[in-house]
Design a protein around this motif. Structure first.
Motif, PDB file in Angstrom:
ATOM      1  N   ARG A   1     -39.828 -31.335  -8.914  1.00 38.45           N
ATOM      2  CA  ARG A   1     -38.971 -31.500 -10.088  1.00 38.45           C
ATOM      3  C   ARG A   1     -38.914 -30.201 -10.876  1.00 38.45           C
ATOM      4  NH1 ARG A   1     -38.620 -32.921 -15.540  1.00 38.45           N
ATOM      5  NH2 ARG A   1     -36.850 -34.298 -15.997  1.00 38.45           N
ATOM      6  N   MET A   2     -37.752 -29.915 -11.419  1.00 36.23           N
ATOM      7  CA  MET A   2     -37.551 -28.701 -12.215  1.00 36.23           C
ATOM      8  C   MET A   2     -37.898 -28.986 -13.673  1.00 36.23           C
ATOM      9  SD  MET A   2     -34.089 -27.106 -10.501  1.00 36.23           S
ATOM     10  CE  MET A   2     -33.069 -28.515 -10.944  1.00 36.23           C
ATOM     11  N   HIS A   3     -39.176 -28.972 -13.982  1.00 36.17           N
ATOM     12  CA  HIS A   3     -39.623 -29.198 -15.355  1.00 36.17           C
ATOM     13  C   HIS A   3     -39.236 -28.001 -16.229  1.00 36.17           C
ATOM     14  CE1 HIS A   3     -41.914 -32.340 -13.512  1.00 36.17           C
ATOM     15  NE2 HIS A   3     -42.834 -31.539 -13.001  1.00 36.17           N
ATOM     16  N   THR A   4     -38.948 -28.272 -17.493  1.00 31.34           N
ATOM     17  CA  THR A   4     -38.692 -27.194 -18.438  1.00 31.34           C
ATOM     18  C   THR A   4     -39.915 -26.967 -19.316  1.00 31.34           C
ATOM     19  OG1 THR A   4     -37.821 -28.613 -20.205  1.00 31.34           O
ATOM     20  CG2 THR A   4     -36.249 -27.866 -18.500  1.00 31.34           C
ATOM     21  N   VAL A   5     -39.966 -25.809 -19.942  1.00 28.00           N
ATOM     22  CA  VAL A   5     -41.070 -25.491 -20.851  1.00 28.00           C
ATOM     23  C   VAL A   5     -41.104 -26.487 -22.004  1.00 28.00           C
ATOM     24  CG1 VAL A   5     -41.932 -23.791 -22.504  1.00 28.00           C
ATOM     25  CG2 VAL A   5     -41.171 -23.051 -20.244  1.00 28.00           C
ATOM     26  N   ASP A   6     -39.936 -26.831 -22.526  1.00 35.39           N
ATOM     27  CA  ASP A   6     -39.884 -27.776 -23.657  1.00 35.39           C
ATOM     28  C   ASP A   6     -40.419 -29.144 -23.253  1.00 35.39           C
ATOM     29  OD1 ASP A   6     -38.843 -25.856 -25.327  1.00 35.39           O
ATOM     30  OD2 ASP A   6     -36.765 -26.547 -25.155  1.00 35.39           O
TER      31      ASP A   6
ATOM     32  N   ILE B   1     -47.982 -29.405 -10.346  1.00 39.84           N
ATOM     33  CA  ILE B   1     -47.308 -30.259 -11.337  1.00 39.84           C
ATOM     34  C   ILE B   1     -45.844 -30.485 -10.978  1.00 39.84           C
ATOM     35  CG2 ILE B   1     -46.707 -30.468 -13.789  1.00 39.84           C
ATOM     36  CD1 ILE B   1     -49.698 -30.792 -13.198  1.00 39.84           C
ATOM     37  N   ASN B   2     -45.208 -29.531 -10.264  1.00 36.60           N
ATOM     38  CA  ASN B   2     -43.819 -29.724  -9.845  1.00 36.60           C
ATOM     39  C   ASN B   2     -43.672 -30.886  -8.869  1.00 36.60           C
ATOM     40  OD1 ASN B   2     -43.848 -26.404 -10.240  1.00 36.60           O
ATOM     41  ND2 ASN B   2     -41.973 -27.404 -10.970  1.00 36.60           N
ATOM     42  N   TYR B   3     -44.758 -31.227  -8.169  1.00 32.97           N
ATOM     43  CA  TYR B   3     -44.700 -32.335  -7.218  1.00 32.97           C
ATOM     44  C   TYR B   3     -44.736 -33.696  -7.908  1.00 32.97           C
ATOM     45  CZ  TYR B   3     -44.923 -29.474  -3.020  1.00 32.97           C
ATOM     46  OH  TYR B   3     -44.624 -28.591  -2.003  1.00 32.97           O
ATOM     47  N   LEU B   4     -44.940 -33.702  -9.210  1.00 27.54           N
ATOM     48  CA  LEU B   4     -44.823 -34.931  -9.994  1.00 27.54           C
ATOM     49  C   LEU B   4     -43.355 -35.048 -10.381  1.00 27.54           C
ATOM     50  CD1 LEU B   4     -48.010 -34.472 -12.199  1.00 27.54           C
ATOM     51  CD2 LEU B   4     -47.788 -35.685 -10.012  1.00 27.54           C
ATOM     52  N   THR B   5     -42.641 -35.961  -9.756  1.00 28.99           N
ATOM     53  CA  THR B   5     -41.181 -35.902  -9.752  1.00 28.99           C
ATOM     54  C   THR B   5     -40.491 -36.714 -10.837  1.00 28.99           C
ATOM     55  OG1 THR B   5     -41.163 -37.634  -8.055  1.00 28.99           O
ATOM     56  CG2 THR B   5     -41.070 -35.348  -7.301  1.00 28.99           C
ATOM     57  N   THR B   6     -41.268 -37.335 -11.734  1.00 30.42           N
ATOM     58  CA  THR B   6     -40.670 -38.028 -12.873  1.00 30.42           C
ATOM     59  C   THR B   6     -41.452 -37.679 -14.135  1.00 30.42           C
ATOM     60  OG1 THR B   6     -42.053 -40.019 -12.722  1.00 30.42           O
ATOM     61  CG2 THR B   6     -40.026 -39.976 -11.384  1.00 30.42           C
ATOM     62  N   PRO B   7     -40.813 -37.749 -15.294  1.00 30.62           N
ATOM     63  CA  PRO B   7     -41.555 -37.533 -16.541  1.00 30.62           C
ATOM     64  C   PRO B   7     -42.743 -38.476 -16.682  1.00 30.62           C
ATOM     65  CG  PRO B   7     -39.198 -37.418 -16.964  1.00 30.62           C
ATOM     66  CD  PRO B   7     -39.353 -37.876 -15.537  1.00 30.62           C
TER      67      PRO B   7
END
Length: 241
Positions: free
Chosen positions: A195-200, A106-112
């Motif tokens: 991408r550095m996704h957050t838990v929120d 999922i980190n490789y998905l680089t945009t919301p």
């Protein structure tokens, strides 16, 4: 390029990954699932384990990685469907009982937008009440890699790995030197972005896509996420909208 030539040395470099531990968590949290899909299956390390319990369709965007997975599963005598495709726009023949995505795919998905599209596709392809289990590398882990240089000299490959953060993206430039039979080396370069996704953020996108969050835990355990957690595991369930 991502996961081209790297596919041939990937397993040697990932020798210490706790695949059995991850699979055990999946077994314990997919309930009575029978038919499942795996996204970002790579060279099939998780696929090989979970295919012993489930009827699995495994998907990856890299044909090179899938070829390694095919050879591995064939050697193990495991019959699993392997599909080349993008988790942002995949479509299965019919809804499955559960979907998993291990090792920071999922980190490789680089945009919301890409993450939300992937979640919507999972929602579309999993049965109501079906579970979606995946992990992300935490923002804490990825941010600590900023401006870091890593290197390792192994029998199968030598690599130099440079990192930098631009906005919310960790850009990784990795140069590999792989020994050949004639005592020369093959050099190849890979450019990876996570991408550095957050838990929120992830929680919000799951809810917007129609999932109820069952648990958010530390690295495929039942432990709560801490400030220094490196890998965060999500377990969500599809509900009717």
């Amino acid at each position: 390029m991502q996961y081209g030539e790297l596919s041939f040395v990937y397993d040697a470099l990932m020798y210490d990954m706790p695949y059995e531990k991850w699979a055990e968590f999946i077994f314990n949290n997919l309930g009575d699932a029978n038919v499942i899909a795996e996204l970002g299956c790579g060279t099939g390390n998780i696929t090989e384990i979970i295919s012993k319990k489930y009827d699995v369709t495994a998907l990856d965007i890299s044909e090179d990685m899938l070829e390694i997975a095919r050879q591995k599963l064939l050697k193990s005598g495991i019959s699993t469907r392997l599909i080349q495709g993008d988790m942002c726009n995949f479509s299965l023949h019919k809804e499955v009982d559960g979907i998993v995505c291990a090792c920071d795919g999922i980190n490789y998905l680089t945009t919301p937008a890409k993450v939300k599209q992937a979640f919507l596709n999972v929602y579309k392809n999993v049965k109501t009440g079906g579970r979606f289990i995946f992990d992300i590398s935490s923002k804490n882990k990825l941010s600590s890699m900023n401006n870091q240089l890593y290197s390792e000299d192994c029998d199968d490959a030598t690599y130099i790995w440079r990192n930098k953060i631009v906005n919310d993206l960790l850009e990784m430039e990795i140069t590999f030197f792989v020994p050949k039979d004639d005592e020369t080396y093959l050099r190849f370069d890979e450019h990876h972005i996570q991408r550095m996704h957050t838990v929120d953020e992830i929680s919000k996108w799951l809810n917007e896509s129609g999932f109820k969050i069952i648990s958010i835990t530390d690295d495929y355990t039942n432990n709560s996420v801490k400030e220094d957690t490196q890998r965060i595991t999500f377990c969500a369930e599809k509900v009717e909208r």
